[in-house]
Enzyme design. Structure first.
Site, mmCIF file in Angstrom:
data_model
loop_
_atom_site.group_PDB
_atom_site.id
_atom_site.type_symbol
_atom_site.label_atom_id
_atom_site.label_comp_id
_atom_site.label_asym_id
_atom_site.label_seq_id
_atom_site.Cartn_x
_atom_site.Cartn_y
_atom_site.Cartn_z
ATOM 1 N N LYS A 35 -51.923 -53.101 26.668
ATOM 2 C CA LYS A 35 -51.485 -53.453 28.022
ATOM 3 C C LYS A 35 -51.095 -52.179 28.757
ATOM 4 C CE LYS A 35 -48.108 -56.555 30.249
ATOM 5 N NZ LYS A 35 -47.197 -57.706 30.044
ATOM 6 N N SER A 109 -47.862 -61.970 32.470
ATOM 7 C CA SER A 109 -48.390 -60.781 33.088
ATOM 8 C C SER A 109 -49.441 -60.046 32.251
ATOM 9 C CB SER A 109 -47.238 -59.822 33.405
ATOM 10 O OG SER A 109 -46.643 -59.349 32.224
ATOM 11 N N SER A 132 -44.919 -63.511 29.069
ATOM 12 C CA SER A 132 -46.159 -62.814 29.406
ATOM 13 C C SER A 132 -47.205 -62.754 28.316
ATOM 14 C CB SER A 132 -45.857 -61.385 29.813
ATOM 15 O OG SER A 132 -45.564 -61.365 31.165
HETATM 16 N N1 GLN Z 1 -43.232 -64.742 34.602
HETATM 17 C C1 GLN Z 1 -42.080 -64.069 34.120
HETATM 18 C C2 GLN Z 1 -41.585 -63.070 35.125
HETATM 19 O O1 GLN Z 1 -42.200 -62.910 36.126
HETATM 20 C C3 GLN Z 1 -42.358 -63.398 32.802
HETATM 21 C C4 GLN Z 1 -43.289 -62.270 32.909
HETATM 22 C C5 GLN Z 1 -43.199 -61.361 31.718
HETATM 23 O O2 GLN Z 1 -42.945 -61.807 30.599
HETATM 24 N N2 GLN Z 1 -43.389 -60.068 31.955
HETATM 25 O O3 GLN Z 1 -40.599 -62.447 34.938
#
Ligand code: GLN
Length: 420
Positions: A35, A109, A132
């Site tokens: 990532k 994400s 995510s």
């Molecule tokens: N959707 C959640 C957020 O926006 C989790 C995203 C993540 O785990 N980076 O914080």
């Protein structure tokens, strides 16, 4: 087909990579993608943000170093929501498309990672703050593993929220995802929050189904997950999680508060875009110009996060959210005295279309995390495993274990995988 060619083709079709090297270093290596918030020496890292354009880390994150030592070569950096801020991977400059239906989102994400795994079968090192890994794994039909907070070193990760960030894995099979986790996990003197796993607990062969989460999911997704439970042949009982809504509120306050402190450094002095500094310009004008590179969601989170921890409001929001977090952990741990873990749909519904996402308000967007946030807030290990389809789109089943009981999660994940 040559692996790099396969990756480039997947990227052309689905927009899933931020960087693909010209060649793979060394021969006969196993391949893995990372990532874009993970530092890989010599490969650009932007964490999905324009503010980090041009940054090329001179070092490897601990997880990357460990993967390389175990014979892996990093074959791509994958797209993500800006700094991890999102559930659908639409909050960034390059938006990936779902390989099962390109009019739909990959989830976020870690959308690029899940997409690349689905398209090529090459495993990925990803990261989750509030869901995510589970979200894109479920939407793209791959296995995603989020470990206990602290099992994997965060050294070399571009932080979103330090008390929540966990580096994990994605792959096409449960065995491969957990074996990659075994490769990257373990104490690291460069991250004082990394710890050793606890003793394995004896299994009770009983899992809990948190009613308040199941109720917030779409009926067809729910039915598909029930099929998984029936196929697993395991004892499953409904339990109540009173603090599900409070978990969402407190997660977003804590995550945004921590994110706003992390993003403060990107002002163009030492970190972030290095713009020209005009002779007539004030510092405020210069910083504003630089920080304007943040996308809309990053700006929203900076404002809300700074507000929540400002003196005068700190007690009302940030400190209260920390207390609620303790309550959520207490409630979950109480159930874990009686059950091996929890089982829920990974996401409330199948991957939405981009046209549907465009209509969501930020709050509706945040509510889509109801299945993942409580467990991420508590730092519990979990895995999302694909189980059948609804409307031709994959459905994920999420299994959650007690702290450091990754073996339990793996065992249940394998049962789901075998029975699909
Ligand atoms: N959707 C959640 C957020 O926006 C989790 C995203 C993540 O785990 N980076 O914080």
């Amino acid at each position: 087909m040559d692996a790099l060619k396969k990756i480039i083709e997947a990227d052309e079709k689905f927009n899933c990579c931020t960087y693909v090297p010209k060649e793979i270093e060394g021969s006969g290596k196993k391949l893995v993608s990372a990532k874009d918030n993970l530092c890989v020496k010599g490969m650009p890292a932007q964490a999905g943000s324009k503010i980090l354009e041009g940054y090329v880390p001179p070092f490897d994150a601990t997880v990357v170093e460990r993967a390389k030592k175990a014979g892996y070569a990093v074959c791509a950096k994958t797209v993500m929501d800006e700094f991890g801020f999102g559930t659908f991977n639409v909050n960034t400059y390059k938006v990936p498309k779902n390989p099962h239906d390109p009019t739909r989102a990959t989830g976020g994400s870690s959308g690029g990672s899940a997409c690349l795994v689905a398209a090529t079968g090459i495993p990925s090192i990803a990261e989750s703050t509030g869901g995510s890994i589970t979200a894109p794994s479920a939407f793209c039909g791959v296995v995603g593993v989020t470990p206990t907070y602290g099992l994997v070193s965060r050294y070399g990760l571009i932080d979103y929220a330090n008390s929540l960030d966990k580096i994990g894995t994605m792959a096409t099979t449960v065995t491969e995802a957990f074996s990659l986790l075994d490769t990257i996990k373990g104490t690291d003197k460069k991250d004082s929050t990394s710890t050793q796993p606890a003793q394995e607990k004896k299994l009770k062969n009983k899992i809990a189904l948190p009613k308040e989460i199941w109720e917030r999911t779409d009926e067809r997704t729910r039915k598909q997950c029930w099929k998984a439970i029936d196929a697993m042949g395991v004892e499953a009982e409904e339990v109540s999680l009173k603090h599900v809504d409070s978990a969402l509120y407190s997660y977003y306050i804590i995550a945004m508060a921590e994110a706003s402190t992390n993003l403060a450094k990107y002002c163009g002095l030492r970190y972030g875009l290095q713009n020209e500094y005009g002779p007539e310009e004030t510092y405020t004008e210069y910083f504003t110009k630089t920080r304007n590179a943040f996308g809309e969601e990053a700006k929203r989170r900076l404002l809300l996060g700074s507000f929540a921890r400002t003196s005068g409001y700190r007690g009302k929001y940030y400190e209260k959210a920390c207390k609620v977090r303790t309550l959520v952990i207490g409630e979950l741990k109480n159930h874990l005295k009686e059950y091996d873990g929890f089982l829920t749909p990974s996401m409330p519904a199948i991957a939405p279309k981009f046209s549907e996402i465009a209509k969501l308000s930020p709050l509706q967007h945040y509510r889509m995390d109801v299945c993942t946030v409580p467990f991420n807030l508590a730092g519990l290990p979990h895995a999302s495993v694909p189980f059948g389809k609804v409307d031709g789109m994959p459905v994920g089943v999420q299994i959650i274990g007690d702290h450091f009981q990754e073996k339990t999660v793996e065992k249940y994940a394998k049962i789901i995988e075998e029975r699909k």
